[in-house]
Write a protein that holds these residues in place. Sequence first.
Motif, short mmCIF file in Angstrom:
data_model
loop_
_atom_site.label_atom_id
_atom_site.label_comp_id
_atom_site.label_asym_id
_atom_site.label_seq_id
_atom_site.Cartn_x
_atom_site.Cartn_y
_atom_site.Cartn_z
N TYR A 290 0.83 -1.20 0.00
CA TYR A 290 0.00 0.00 0.00
C TYR A 290 0.87 1.25 0.00
O TYR A 290 0.57 2.25 -0.65
CB TYR A 290 -0.93 0.00 1.22
N SER B 33 2.34 1.84 -3.44
CA SER B 33 1.34 2.33 -4.39
C SER B 33 1.05 3.81 -4.16
O SER B 33 0.91 4.59 -5.11
CB SER B 33 0.09 1.46 -4.25
N SER C 105 -1.07 3.51 -11.45
CA SER C 105 -0.94 2.10 -11.12
C SER C 105 -0.26 1.43 -12.30
O SER C 105 -0.63 1.67 -13.45
CB SER C 105 -2.32 1.49 -10.87
N GLY D 263 -10.32 -4.19 0.20
CA GLY D 263 -9.05 -4.63 0.80
C GLY D 263 -9.05 -4.79 2.30
O GLY D 263 -8.01 -5.09 2.88
N ASP E 165 -13.73 3.51 -2.44
CA ASP E 165 -13.54 2.78 -1.19
C ASP E 165 -14.62 3.27 -0.24
O ASP E 165 -14.43 4.24 0.49
CB ASP E 165 -12.14 3.04 -0.61
N TYR F 297 -0.52 2.37 7.53
CA TYR F 297 0.34 1.24 7.21
C TYR F 297 1.69 1.38 7.91
O TYR F 297 2.22 0.42 8.48
CB TYR F 297 0.52 1.13 5.69
N SER G 141 -8.21 7.51 -3.24
CA SER G 141 -8.80 6.32 -3.84
C SER G 141 -10.12 6.72 -4.49
O SER G 141 -10.90 7.44 -3.88
CB SER G 141 -9.01 5.27 -2.74
#
Lengths: 358, 306, 363
Positions: free
Chosen positions: A154, A157, A274, B220, C197, B273, C194
């Motif tokens: 993550y 990215s 991406s 996810g 999501d 993260y 994003s």
Amino acid sequence: MLRFEARPAPSRLATLLSPLIATLATVVAGVVLFAALGHAPLRALAAFFVQPLATRYGVGEWVLKASPLALIAVGLAAGYRANVWNIGAEGQLTVGAIAAGGLALAFDGTTSPLLLPAMFVAGAAGGMAWAAIPALLRTRFRASEILTSLMLVYIASLWLQLLVHGAWRDPEGFNFPQSKLFGAAALLPVIVPDTRVNAAVLLTLAVVAAAWVFMQRRHAGFEMRVAGLAPAAANYAGIPESQTVWRGMLIGGACAGLAGVGEIAGPIGQLMPSVSPGYGFTAIIVAFVGRLNPLGIVFASLLMSLLYLGGEAAQLTLALPSAVSGLFQGTLLFFLLAADVFIHYRLVRVRAVPAGAA
Amino acid sequence: MDTAVQLVVLTLAAATPLLLAALGELVTERSGVLNLGVEGMMLTGAVCAFIACVKTGSPWLGVAAGAVAGAGLAAIFGVLVLTLTANQVASGLALSLFGVGLSAFAGLDYVSAVVDGIRPLAIPGLTTLPVVGPLLFGQNPLVYVALVLLVAIQWMLHRTHAGLVVRAVGESPESADAIGYNVLAIRYGCVLFGGACAGVAGAYLSLAYTPMWSENMTAGRGWIALALVVFATWKPWRVLAGAVLFGGVTLAQFQAQAAGVDVEPQLLAMLPYVATIVVLAIISRNPMLILRNAPASLGRPFRPDR
Amino acid sequence: MIRRILPAAAVAAAALLALPSLAQAPAKAPLKIGFVYVSPLGDAGWTAQHDMGRREMEKALAGKVVTQYVENVPEGPDAERVIRELAQAGNQLIFTTSFGYMNPTLKVAAQFPNVHFEHATGYKTAPNVGIYNARYYEGRYLAGMVAGRMTKTNVAGYVAAFPIPEVVMGINAFARGMRAVNPKAEVKVVWTSSWYDPGKERQAADTLISQGADVLTHHTDSTAVVQAAEAKKVYAIAYHSDMAKYGPHAQLTAVTHHWGDYYTKRAEAQLAGTWKPDNVWGGIKDGFVSLAPFNPVVPKDVQDAVNKAKADMVAGKLAAFAGPIKDNEGKERLPAGKTLTDDELNKMNYYVEGVQGKVPAGK
């Protein structure tokens, strides 16, 4: 009553037969599934498995999509055999692409034939650097590489997004998140006319061959297998665990990084938000369906690639929603994995045992 | 004070799907089975819960359907890895792929449906109390379910005979088998339980948090839940800590953005993260923590030869 | 399920197998038109609106066109193959509906000079590639007016995905619309990094509400923000699609996208043999962008004011970005009497007065 009984040794015949059994089961399941949805089953199966390969271009696409999967899976398998659970190849691929893409953008306009090799070196280094983080955390702090390598996907990215939204954005591109298109010196040559098959496929083949030789003959390959089978024994025999971890992670990272370069210097030709449709994750399935063996991995990658192309073809010719393709792909993998049971076990008929005797 | 209370409520709401899914996976892994298909089970749970709710009008029947669907998918996984001793990592990943496809397929006719869903509690006189009201009486009912489940699993694993048996099976299936326990049956039970929990986690998303169905709506979270089990070193209460850390940092970075903090959003989005990795590294420095807790047989197939 | 697939499937199957029954059909084979979508169709959102346009076109030109689509095509190496396959399958006109398809579209177009392509939201054209996009910001301005009149806290919350020009333009237009009717209005922006999501969008919406926003809007692809507003009893302005059923009390209106007329027009041009590559940027006037019906809670005078502004926009009397424009640091970006050109709009990398914070990566 039927039950499984362990074979004294893995059956060679079953090893060869199990993919066939799986294919047969898939065909049957496919017939049922498609018939239930009101499609002519055979036409649907043809759309999945035959139609994508009907043209030279189609075959090229098949190989083109299989190549990064095989490359990454071979690298991952080196770690998996030694119980090093790198599941972050997607991130390593991304950082490899960032490193190589940065180089391509920095030397934009050059005609030097050295740029492309340098990009591959940078890509491999980038992938290894990203894989080194979980390796370091595992060997220094005992932090599980499963978690750290996944989290780093993550982060990688987001890092790529940060770059293409900001510093590396094409200045002529109206602030859209894409880099400049790479110059010719940063693009891989197409090696089969009328397709998109480029020189990265040769690199994959070379890596697969090298991996095969390495696994079979070299001492290090043996060490890694021992470390995987019996970590304690390996440690006792003087093969330090940390070395195994480092080696497993770095090989996986390098291969994923190379795959990233193959994508941006091949079919994509620039950096985008991406750069992979999940190759790093799909490669994990490929590695296991290929039984962690380089040759098996080649076949598995071709199969997965065909499944994706088949899904698109089914959408086009049968207007089958992409959801059905996912369903069908999962089913096939289940059969493939299940059929493996016949390698190590055989089905025997046993007489009912009187209660209490067990 | 009010803002702080609100933040706690929001954090718990964000952490709940992670908590539910991770707790189920924790029990599965404690029995020695690694199921990487959480994302697929969550999605299938989410869609089945949603469909059941649309059909019956009852969100709680929906939650039940989500649990059954998650367990159903887990049963496929169980047959593969337990009965047929297929590779657990590959089977789990295949299960995820399958679940994504299955849920998308099952939900095709329901993308435009609307449900009322499960609303946060509103108890007259209690929810409006200052501070304790929203904290104790103002959460979504499924948040309480998740917390009760946490306590129950903690108690079950460490204070009951059943928990001891599960842990023994995870540590050494051979010994458990020798003593006479049916290892496969126990593992099946744990796998199904894990699937049911993932299904409820999905139901929380499709019925409570964002009441809707759309493809891949878990985005996810199943993978994060998997990571949290490792983060928690297979201890239930640490799963809560991990889920709150992850959900809390995500919220905190949104709060910072809304307050006008001038940092690139992608850098802020990395924070959950990074935080998880850093905290894991710190707690993992004590080698005994991980070694004591990781189920020794995790991921290894077992077949009784009796 | 069956309902969704059958028409397209039947036609595709018939075309593929050239069934004998087709021989009795009108002599002229219908025009084949292909679409590439970046996400699953869904019920609301970017792709849902494009697919609605496709179906509207099919209906308007019934019998004269057949369509095919491929959904869920990632922006990357796969896009080129899918576009090429659509061209190979005999589609004469192909719409590629996401920015990331720009270079793949051009590559395939070079290989199929006789096939015509239309790429949404990009900026590169070719002899057989046209581009089209919508002035979403015009709708945003009008929606901002509604928000400016309905807010009590004078704070609107904006959940956005990525700081691309289209999104920044939308934020600025929204703020200008708000400020036009409520000089105290402020817009807070949260980026989710994003496009899709739902959980994150919900969290971002919750955050904005907790910081005082009582009208929310979004530039992300799910219905989560409208639903969050509904649950927390604040207002919302939906984007892409009318999401009233997801937030019957919350949704004041929605800024909606409409591609049907455009697709029909381009297909007609193709049928007539007059198709030429074009660069179309259609707004409220052209029907590309519209507002969903107002929620009854929006007072009559507000509705009237917005409808009047809309009419002025159509008549060319009102522009979302007419000078004077000051950025949120007080710097004048455009003097009075001028209007931002399309080029300046596309390069917009600052926030106007009333938006809090800074555009990420805006140097």
